[in-house]
Design an enzyme around this catalytic site. Structure first.
Site, PDB file in Angstrom:
ATOM      1  N   TYR A 133      39.588  34.487  44.866  1.00  0.00           N
ATOM      2  CA  TYR A 133      38.247  34.489  45.450  1.00  0.00           C
ATOM      3  C   TYR A 133      37.759  33.095  45.818  1.00  0.00           C
ATOM      4  O   TYR A 133      36.756  32.954  46.504  1.00  0.00           O
ATOM      5  CB  TYR A 133      37.248  35.148  44.489  1.00  0.00           C
TER       6      TYR A 133
ATOM      7  N   LYS B 264      50.295  39.932  36.367  1.00  0.00           N
ATOM      8  CA  LYS B 264      51.339  40.576  37.167  1.00  0.00           C
ATOM      9  C   LYS B 264      52.521  39.620  37.152  1.00  0.00           C
ATOM     10  O   LYS B 264      52.977  39.109  38.192  1.00  0.00           O
ATOM     11  CB  LYS B 264      50.792  40.848  38.582  1.00  0.00           C
TER      12      LYS B 264
ATOM     13  N   ASP C   5      48.967  46.820  36.665  1.00  0.00           N
ATOM     14  CA  ASP C   5      49.042  48.219  37.109  1.00  0.00           C
ATOM     15  C   ASP C   5      49.110  49.162  35.911  1.00  0.00           C
ATOM     16  O   ASP C   5      48.462  50.219  35.886  1.00  0.00           O
ATOM     17  CB  ASP C   5      50.221  48.438  38.082  1.00  0.00           C
TER      18      ASP C   5
ATOM     19  N   ASP D 243      37.834  41.786  38.294  1.00  0.00           N
ATOM     20  CA  ASP D 243      36.857  42.448  39.162  1.00  0.00           C
ATOM     21  C   ASP D 243      37.163  43.946  39.235  1.00  0.00           C
ATOM     22  O   ASP D 243      36.302  44.802  39.029  1.00  0.00           O
ATOM     23  CB  ASP D 243      36.926  41.806  40.561  1.00  0.00           C
TER      24      ASP D 243
ATOM     25  N   ASP E 138      35.319  47.339  36.975  1.00  0.00           N
ATOM     26  CA  ASP E 138      34.692  48.514  37.598  1.00  0.00           C
ATOM     27  C   ASP E 138      35.305  49.797  37.036  1.00  0.00           C
ATOM     28  O   ASP E 138      34.604  50.773  36.762  1.00  0.00           O
ATOM     29  CB  ASP E 138      34.887  48.496  39.123  1.00  0.00           C
TER      30      ASP E 138
HETATM   31  C1  IPM Z   1      31.264  41.539  40.890  1.00  0.00           C
HETATM   32  C2  IPM Z   1      31.141  41.732  42.368  1.00  0.00           C
HETATM   33  C3  IPM Z   1      31.355  40.398  43.039  1.00  0.00           C
HETATM   34  C4  IPM Z   1      32.719  39.905  42.639  1.00  0.00           C
HETATM   35  C5  IPM Z   1      31.182  40.413  44.558  1.00  0.00           C
HETATM   36  C6  IPM Z   1      29.824  40.940  44.949  1.00  0.00           C
HETATM   37  C7  IPM Z   1      31.459  39.080  45.169  1.00  0.00           C
HETATM   38  O1  IPM Z   1      32.032  42.687  42.798  1.00  0.00           O
HETATM   39  O2  IPM Z   1      30.459  40.782  40.319  1.00  0.00           O
HETATM   40  O3  IPM Z   1      32.157  42.122  40.302  1.00  0.00           O
HETATM   41  O4  IPM Z   1      33.711  40.390  43.163  1.00  0.00           O
HETATM   42  O5  IPM Z   1      32.809  39.068  41.773  1.00  0.00           O
HETATM   43 MG    MG Z   2      33.059  43.684  41.260  1.00  0.00          MG
END
Ligand code: IPM
Ligand code: MG
Length: 361
Positions: A146, A195, A227, A251, A255
């Site tokens: 990133y 990985k 994975d 990231d 989620d």
């Molecule tokens: C998070 C979000 C951010 C990231 C985005 C909005 C840049 O997805 O905080 O997880 O990927 O870090």
């Molecule tokens: Mg995120």
């Protein structure tokens, strides 16, 4: 105690949920005799609308002058919002990446806990969910893909995009140390996710994590390929204590972890540097579809405020009071729409804030 807090209400549901978190913080401050001073700054789309950029130097300076930052959420609907017609470095997300870098917030703590009260919301089979789980994802936040060089070029009429994934050993070591430190305060297990069967950056990651582990003989270390980890999170989430991983893997996995709790609207996060300073934000996004409708769940932001009291101000008792008030409100059967289940009373964002305030007092 005097607490100087910079607030970033941000976009979408951000302003509503931050307002509720402030109400709860004020109630705690009143109860324990603290003085909370808030200064708001603009970030993301809200800043683009006023300044043309998602983050200004002044906003960063204001954040730096505070003891901690409390954030709502940023960003809009990526298909319809005019913010996403701008070049990538001027879009809302660039503001968030920019402030993380500017404040050196390299350690992102994302707890994913299955609340007993919300076990019904867990999408996993009952035989998996009934054991419960309580993990913390320690995500590296200012390096890797990133933040590497990126560009899109055209070669012989063919468009080509390049992103680069770089980590040096110091970046890996400092996040690993944070991971092991926190594991020591928990169930003493670190699962380092990489990985390494493909990527050089992962092989270095693994080697440095091994070195750091030598200073923590009381903590168990295991390595897991990303994975496989994605699969294990839904198969047997109870096996995890601290998941230590790089930026992009963290990231994605965070989620996934939040989804298996069934209640992403409940999950807080902290982004820390080497000092007590931190930025605290819910793990969820800005939910533009329900913005301004008093439907959002403010609990993740309220729990982020609690993390702020705990990590940046060492106010554990006050943080416990907030966490307890949240549990109590759930036990009392109140739910926002996202966590609603049969037999409970559905409430809006403001009312949820008020109900938690009542239980803090
Ligand atoms: C998070 C979000 C951010 C990231 C985005 C909005 C840049 O997805 O905080 O997880 O990927 O870090
Ligand atoms: Mg995120």
């Amino acid at each position: 105690m005097e607490l100087k807090i910079t607030c970033i209400p941000g976009d979408g549901i951000g302003p509503e949920i931050v307002a509720e978190a402030k109400k709860v913080l004020d109630a705690v401050a009143k109860k324990y005799g603290h003085d909370m001073q808030y200064t708001d700054i603009l970030m993301g789309g809200a800043s683009i609308d006023v300044h043309g950029v998602p983050l200004t130097d002044e906003a960063v300076a204001t954040a730096k002058s505070a003891d901690a930052v409390l954030m709502g959420s940023i960003g809009g609907d990526t298909t319809t919002s005019p913010w996403y017609k701008l070049p990538p470095n001027l879009r809302p997300e660039a503001g968030l990446l920019g402030i993380r870098k500017a404040l050196n917030l390299f350690a992102n703590l994302r707890p994913a806990v299955l609340y007993e009260e919300l076990a019904q919301a867990c999408p996993l089979k009952q035989e998996i969910s009934e054991t419960g789980f309580d993990m913390l994802i320690m995500r590296e936040l200012t390096g890797g893909l990133y933040f590497g060089e990126r560009k899109t070029v055209e070669e012989n009429g063919v468009r080509k995009a390049i992103d680069t994934l770089t980590y040096d050993e110091n970046e890996i070591r400092r996040i690993a140390v944070k991971g092991f430190d926190i594991a020591r305060k928990r169930r003493k297990k670190v699962t380092s996710v990489d990985k390494a069967n493909v990527l050089d950056s992962s092989r270095l990651w693994r080697a440095v994590v091994e070195e750091v582990a030598k200073d923590y003989p009381d903590v168990t270390l295991e390595h897991m390929l990303v994975d496989n980890c994605a699969m294990q999170l839904v198969k047997d989430p109870a096996q995890f204590d601290v998941i230590l991983t790089e930026n992009m893997f963290g990231d994605i996995l965070s989620d996934e972890a939040s989804m298996v709790t069934g209640s992403i609207g409940m999950l807080a996060s902290a982004s820390l540097n080497d000092t007590k300073f931190g930025l605290y934000e819910p793990s969820h996004g800005s939910a533009p579809d329900i913005a301004g409708k008093d439907m959002a769940n403010p609990i993740a932001t309220i729990l982020s405020a609690s993390m702020m009291l705990r990590y940046s101000f060492d106010l554990d008792k006050e943080a416990d009071v907030i966490d307890g008030a949240v549990k109590q409100v759930l036990r009392d059967g109140y739910r926002t729409g996202d966590i609603m289940s049969e037999g409970c009373e559905k409430v809006g964002c403001k009312r949820m804030g008020d109900l938690i305030v009542e239980r803090v007092k």
